[in-house]
Design a protein around this motif. Structure first.
Motif, PDB file in Angstrom:
ATOM      1  N   ALA A 184      14.093   3.515   3.419  1.00 30.71           N
ATOM      2  CA  ALA A 184      14.845   2.541   2.627  1.00 30.71           C
ATOM      3  C   ALA A 184      16.296   2.475   3.094  1.00 30.71           C
ATOM      4  O   ALA A 184      16.865   1.385   3.211  1.00 30.71           O
ATOM      5  CB  ALA A 184      14.765   2.890   1.146  1.00 30.71           C
ATOM      6  N   ALA A 185      16.883   3.628   3.387  1.00 30.24           N
ATOM      7  CA  ALA A 185      18.265   3.646   3.886  1.00 30.24           C
ATOM      8  C   ALA A 185      18.345   2.949   5.244  1.00 30.24           C
ATOM      9  O   ALA A 185      19.279   2.181   5.507  1.00 30.24           O
ATOM     10  CB  ALA A 185      18.762   5.086   3.989  1.00 30.24           C
ATOM     11  N   HIS A 186      17.361   3.197   6.101  1.00 31.58           N
ATOM     12  CA  HIS A 186      17.346   2.553   7.406  1.00 31.58           C
ATOM     13  C   HIS A 186      17.216   1.037   7.252  1.00 31.58           C
ATOM     14  O   HIS A 186      17.929   0.274   7.914  1.00 31.58           O
ATOM     15  CB  HIS A 186      16.196   3.087   8.274  1.00 31.58           C
ATOM     16  N   LEU A 187      16.326   0.593   6.377  1.00 27.86           N
ATOM     17  CA  LEU A 187      16.151  -0.839   6.154  1.00 27.86           C
ATOM     18  C   LEU A 187      17.437  -1.475   5.635  1.00 27.86           C
ATOM     19  O   LEU A 187      17.723  -2.641   5.931  1.00 27.86           O
ATOM     20  CB  LEU A 187      14.999  -1.099   5.181  1.00 27.86           C
ATOM     21  N   GLY A 188      18.214  -0.716   4.892  1.00 26.60           N
ATOM     22  CA  GLY A 188      19.493  -1.209   4.395  1.00 26.60           C
ATOM     23  C   GLY A 188      20.520  -1.411   5.484  1.00 26.60           C
ATOM     24  O   GLY A 188      21.473  -2.173   5.314  1.00 26.60           O
ATOM     25  N   ARG A 189      20.328  -0.733   6.620  1.00 31.50           N
ATOM     26  CA  ARG A 189      21.287  -0.812   7.730  1.00 31.50           C
ATOM     27  C   ARG A 189      20.779  -1.619   8.915  1.00 31.50           C
ATOM     28  O   ARG A 189      21.570  -2.054   9.747  1.00 31.50           O
ATOM     29  CB  ARG A 189      21.614   0.591   8.250  1.00 31.50           C
ATOM     30  N   CYS A 190      19.489  -1.763   9.045  1.00 30.94           N
ATOM     31  CA  CYS A 190      18.910  -2.313  10.265  1.00 30.94           C
ATOM     32  C   CYS A 190      18.359  -3.723  10.022  1.00 30.94           C
ATOM     33  O   CYS A 190      17.307  -3.893   9.403  1.00 30.94           O
ATOM     34  CB  CYS A 190      17.800  -1.397  10.783  1.00 30.94           C
ATOM     35  N   ALA A 191      19.058  -4.699  10.561  1.00 30.53           N
ATOM     36  CA  ALA A 191      18.633  -6.093  10.389  1.00 30.53           C
ATOM     37  C   ALA A 191      17.291  -6.356  11.062  1.00 30.53           C
ATOM     38  O   ALA A 191      16.474  -7.123  10.541  1.00 30.53           O
ATOM     39  CB  ALA A 191      19.701  -7.037  10.943  1.00 30.53           C
TER      40      ALA A 191
ATOM     41  N   ASP B  20       0.808  -1.218   0.000  1.00 25.96           N
ATOM     42  CA  ASP B  20       0.000   0.000   0.000  1.00 25.96           C
ATOM     43  C   ASP B  20       0.841   1.266   0.000  1.00 25.96           C
ATOM     44  O   ASP B  20       0.310   2.351  -0.239  1.00 25.96           O
ATOM     45  CB  ASP B  20      -0.929   0.032   1.218  1.00 25.96           C
ATOM     46  N   THR B  21       2.121   1.126   0.295  1.00 21.75           N
ATOM     47  CA  THR B  21       3.003   2.286   0.297  1.00 21.75           C
ATOM     48  C   THR B  21       4.410   1.838  -0.058  1.00 21.75           C
ATOM     49  O   THR B  21       4.751   0.670   0.065  1.00 21.75           O
ATOM     50  CB  THR B  21       2.983   3.004   1.672  1.00 21.75           C
ATOM     51  N   VAL B  22       5.200   2.787  -0.502  1.00 21.03           N
ATOM     52  CA  VAL B  22       6.599   2.540  -0.843  1.00 21.03           C
ATOM     53  C   VAL B  22       7.455   3.232   0.202  1.00 21.03           C
ATOM     54  O   VAL B  22       7.113   4.323   0.667  1.00 21.03           O
ATOM     55  CB  VAL B  22       6.917   3.090  -2.255  1.00 21.03           C
ATOM     56  N   ALA B  23       8.561   2.610   0.558  1.00 19.19           N
ATOM     57  CA  ALA B  23       9.453   3.196   1.561  1.00 19.19           C
ATOM     58  C   ALA B  23      10.032   4.512   1.056  1.00 19.19           C
ATOM     59  O   ALA B  23      10.428   4.623  -0.103  1.00 19.19           O
ATOM     60  CB  ALA B  23      10.575   2.225   1.885  1.00 19.19           C
ATOM     61  N   SER B  24      10.069   5.494   1.954  1.00 21.32           N
ATOM     62  CA  SER B  24      10.728   6.754   1.620  1.00 21.32           C
ATOM     63  C   SER B  24      12.230   6.499   1.514  1.00 21.32           C
ATOM     64  O   SER B  24      12.721   5.429   1.916  1.00 21.32           O
ATOM     65  CB  SER B  24      10.464   7.787   2.720  1.00 21.32           C
ATOM     66  N   ALA B  25      12.955   7.449   1.011  1.00 19.25           N
ATOM     67  CA  ALA B  25      14.408   7.299   0.892  1.00 19.25           C
ATOM     68  C   ALA B  25      15.042   7.076   2.264  1.00 19.25           C
ATOM     69  O   ALA B  25      15.935   6.238   2.417  1.00 19.25           O
ATOM     70  CB  ALA B  25      15.005   8.538   0.221  1.00 19.25           C
ATOM     71  N   THR B  26      14.548   7.786   3.274  1.00 20.31           N
ATOM     72  CA  THR B  26      15.079   7.642   4.635  1.00 20.31           C
ATOM     73  C   THR B  26      14.786   6.250   5.176  1.00 20.31           C
ATOM     74  O   THR B  26      15.661   5.599   5.755  1.00 20.31           O
ATOM     75  CB  THR B  26      14.470   8.705   5.570  1.00 20.31           C
TER      76      THR B  26
END
Length: 85
Positions: A24-31, A16-22
């Protein structure tokens, strides 16, 4: 950034939504957040395609625990184990 809140992860898992840039960056760092998102995506997938799941029959011990919890909760007679023939 704090962890991504559960509602935002759920909306992303539902599509229903797409991750914001912030985010998405957090998801890239946070397991932890990435794992939570993957778990939610799996739940959504199982909900949309229930036949795809391979579930095993609960053991008699599981049913005994369920029955005891029901009795403890409301003092009533617990239902019998369902017949799945």
């Amino acid at each position: 950034m704090r962890h991504v809140n559960r509602e935002a992860l759920t909306l992303m898992a539902l599509g229903d939504t797409v991750a914001s840039a912030t985010t998405a960056a957090h998801l890239g760092r946070c397991a932890a957040c990435t794992e939570s998102l993957h778990e939610l995506v799996r739940v959504v997938s199982l909900g949309r395609h229930p036949g795809a799941a391979s579930l095993s029959e609960p053991s008699a011990a599981v049913w005994a625990n369920v029955e005891q919890l029901i009795r403890d909760y409301n003092g009533a007679e617990a239902p019998t184990q369902p017949n799945r023939s």
